[in-house]
Design a protein around this motif. Structure first.
Motif, PDB file in Angstrom:
ATOM      1  N   ILE A 107      -7.086  -9.911   9.799  1.00  0.00           N
ATOM      2  CA  ILE A 107      -6.620 -10.623   8.901  1.00  0.00           C
ATOM      3  C   ILE A 107      -6.337 -10.281   7.480  1.00  0.00           C
ATOM      4  CG2 ILE A 107      -7.328 -12.782   7.545  1.00  0.00           C
ATOM      5  CD1 ILE A 107      -9.171 -13.780   9.914  1.00  0.00           C
ATOM      6  N   GLY A 108      -7.152  -9.348   7.207  1.00  0.00           N
ATOM      7  CA  GLY A 108      -6.912  -8.433   5.847  1.00  0.00           C
ATOM      8  C   GLY A 108      -5.693  -7.803   6.017  1.00  0.00           C
ATOM      9  N   GLU A 109      -5.725  -7.236   6.977  1.00  0.00           N
ATOM     10  CA  GLU A 109      -4.364  -6.146   7.069  1.00  0.00           C
ATOM     11  C   GLU A 109      -3.001  -6.952   7.125  1.00  0.00           C
ATOM     12  OE1 GLU A 109      -4.675  -3.900  10.499  1.00  0.00           O
ATOM     13  OE2 GLU A 109      -6.107  -2.418   9.455  1.00  0.00           O
ATOM     14  N   MET A 110      -3.222  -8.194   8.096  1.00  0.00           N
ATOM     15  CA  MET A 110      -1.942  -9.044   7.796  1.00  0.00           C
ATOM     16  C   MET A 110      -1.592  -9.790   6.669  1.00  0.00           C
ATOM     17  SD  MET A 110      -2.231 -10.824  11.990  1.00  0.00           S
ATOM     18  CE  MET A 110      -0.375 -11.306  11.649  1.00  0.00           C
ATOM     19  N   VAL A 111      -2.759  -9.998   5.943  1.00  0.00           N
ATOM     20  CA  VAL A 111      -2.389 -10.794   4.686  1.00  0.00           C
ATOM     21  C   VAL A 111      -1.920  -9.730   3.498  1.00  0.00           C
ATOM     22  CG1 VAL A 111      -3.394 -11.826   2.683  1.00  0.00           C
ATOM     23  CG2 VAL A 111      -4.113 -12.629   4.868  1.00  0.00           C
ATOM     24  N   ASP A 112      -2.573  -8.553   3.780  1.00  0.00           N
ATOM     25  CA  ASP A 112      -1.943  -7.116   2.708  1.00  0.00           C
ATOM     26  C   ASP A 112      -0.578  -7.140   3.047  1.00  0.00           C
ATOM     27  OD1 ASP A 112      -4.339  -7.247   1.556  1.00  0.00           O
ATOM     28  OD2 ASP A 112      -5.334  -5.492   2.981  1.00  0.00           O
ATOM     29  N   GLU A 113      -0.275  -7.078   4.464  1.00  0.00           N
ATOM     30  CA  GLU A 113       1.203  -6.834   4.812  1.00  0.00           C
ATOM     31  C   GLU A 113       2.281  -7.823   4.353  1.00  0.00           C
ATOM     32  OE1 GLU A 113       0.768  -6.070   8.862  1.00  0.00           O
ATOM     33  OE2 GLU A 113       0.138  -4.084   8.641  1.00  0.00           O
ATOM     34  N   THR A 114       1.624  -9.215   4.339  1.00  0.00           N
ATOM     35  CA  THR A 114       2.355 -10.278   3.760  1.00  0.00           C
ATOM     36  C   THR A 114       2.862 -10.243   2.215  1.00  0.00           C
ATOM     37  OG1 THR A 114       1.677 -11.787   5.379  1.00  0.00           O
ATOM     38  CG2 THR A 114       2.334 -12.673   3.449  1.00  0.00           C
ATOM     39  N   VAL A 115       1.699  -9.505   1.462  1.00  0.00           N
ATOM     40  CA  VAL A 115       1.923  -9.566   0.173  1.00  0.00           C
ATOM     41  C   VAL A 115       2.750  -8.292  -0.067  1.00  0.00           C
ATOM     42  CG1 VAL A 115       0.876  -8.548  -1.869  1.00  0.00           C
ATOM     43  CG2 VAL A 115      -0.353 -10.268  -0.319  1.00  0.00           C
ATOM     44  N   GLN A 116       2.797  -7.177   0.677  1.00  0.00           N
ATOM     45  CA  GLN A 116       3.665  -6.158   0.370  1.00  0.00           C
ATOM     46  C   GLN A 116       5.217  -6.593   0.698  1.00  0.00           C
ATOM     47  OE1 GLN A 116       2.575  -2.838   2.660  1.00  0.00           O
ATOM     48  NE2 GLN A 116       0.721  -2.796   2.109  1.00  0.00           N
ATOM     49  N   LEU A 117       5.220  -7.603   1.938  1.00  0.00           N
ATOM     50  CA  LEU A 117       6.590  -8.121   2.283  1.00  0.00           C
ATOM     51  C   LEU A 117       7.149  -8.800   1.144  1.00  0.00           C
ATOM     52  CD1 LEU A 117       8.666  -8.602   4.459  1.00  0.00           C
ATOM     53  CD2 LEU A 117       7.497 -10.645   4.897  1.00  0.00           C
ATOM     54  N   PHE A 118       6.409  -9.874   0.545  1.00  0.00           N
ATOM     55  CA  PHE A 118       6.850 -10.509  -0.817  1.00  0.00           C
ATOM     56  C   PHE A 118       7.023  -9.654  -1.749  1.00  0.00           C
ATOM     57  CE2 PHE A 118       3.993 -14.476   0.466  1.00  0.00           C
ATOM     58  CZ  PHE A 118       4.981 -14.781   1.407  1.00  0.00           C
TER      59      PHE A 118
END
Length: 314
Positions: A107-118
């Motif tokens: 979950i943390g990795e996917m949220v972090d990747e979302t933040v990077q995407l944004f």
């Protein structure tokens, strides 16, 4: 809409603007908030989490789920996951897992990747927008400079009418067009030297500008007006109607007499001739108009009250 005047685009280097202007952007300037909300809703459903997105100051922008009801983000001490563009924080993302059995690392990795995407998306939008504004400003500057160059090539700086060179060229163009009749006026300021001798260059220049203003105010749009000598103007009226030039001369002389000023007493002598033959040149007709102007000047300067009005400021 985003203001386009955050910084002076004509004086600050592009690199500095890009670094500084990000502070003026909100999430709504960088992202389509409806799409972002839809994306976060789907992410929250897949990962079984609640999500809160705030702006840089902690104001809530997107809330997914009930976990953050009554929650007041402290973006200084608990910033969550920062969304950064140009090394500046533009938003904060908070999550709250609902299912303790889910893989928190994933979950943390996917949220972090979302933040990077944004962050990457925001960077692209920001740079594209700033570049677009910068290019528009450059184009405007170039257009303004080109207009200024063109204006300087044809306009007399003091008066705003055509300068002698452009007026002479204009006469040649009109000659080639074989348009007749053309009224040709020579307009000379009476006793400009008196003003220059008694009040100086500044006031004598002001007199020229005042007279030029009157010439322009009383002219029709198709009149061609040029400053052909220090205190002399030429006026061309293509396809002049009967009495049109004479009416114009009277209007400008009357308006000069009505002008009120502690020092200046504008007065002009006007000579009028007509080009009626296509073989004639406007340059020659302008010289003829000068002779007519001197006759008018003699009448005006010898009229009762002229000298008293001229010397009123002494």
């Amino acid at each position: 809409t985003l203001e386009r005047t955050f910084m002076g685009y004509d004086s600050i280097p592009y690199e500095k603007r890009v670094k500084e202007n990000i502070r003026n952007y909100s999430l709504g300037n960088l992202y389509d908030m409806e799409i972002m909300k839809s994306y976060l809703s789907n992410l929250a459903q897949v990962l079984e989490i609640n999500i809160l997105l705030t702006d840089r100051h902690g104001e809530k922008e997107v809330v997914i789920g009930d976990s953050f009801l009554g929650f007041h983000p402290d973006v200084v001490n608990d910033p969550g996951r920062k969304i950064r563009v140009q090394n500046r924080t533009v938003g904060h993302l908070y999550i709250n897992p609902l299912n303790k059995n889910r893989d928190e690392r994933l979950i943390g990795e996917m949220v972090d990747e979302t933040v990077q995407l944004f962050a990457r998306l925001g960077e692209e939008v920001y740079l594209r927008r700033e570049s677009s504004i910068y290019l528009e400003e450059l184009e405007k500057q170039l257009a303004d400079k080109q207009r200024a160059v063109e204006a300087n090539e044809r306009e007399d700086v003091l008066t705003g009418v055509f300068n002698k060179l452009y007026f002479d060229n204009k006469m040649k163009v009109i000659d080639r067009s074989e348009v007749v009749p053309i009224a040709v006026l020579n307009v000379n300021i009476n006793d400009w030297k008196f003003v220059n001798d008694h009040y100086g260059d500044e006031e004598s220049d002001r007199l020229i500008a005042v007279v030029a203003g009157i010439l322009k105010e009383e002219a029709n749009p198709y009149f061609v007006i040029g400053r052909i000598d220090g205190d002399v103007f030429g006026v061309l009226i293509p396809m002049a109607e009967e009495g049109e030039a004479e009416d114009y001369a009277k209007r400008i002389q009357d308006k000069c007499l009505a002008y009120e000023d502690p020092r200046l007493a504008p007065s002009v002598a006007v000579g009028i001739v007509y080009k009626t033959n296509v073989e004639e040149t406007l340059e020659a007709k302008l010289s003829d108009a000068e002779y007519e102007m001197f006759d008018n000047k003699f009448e005006i300067k010898n009229a009762p009250g002229y000298r008293e009005r001229l010397q009123k400021g002494i």
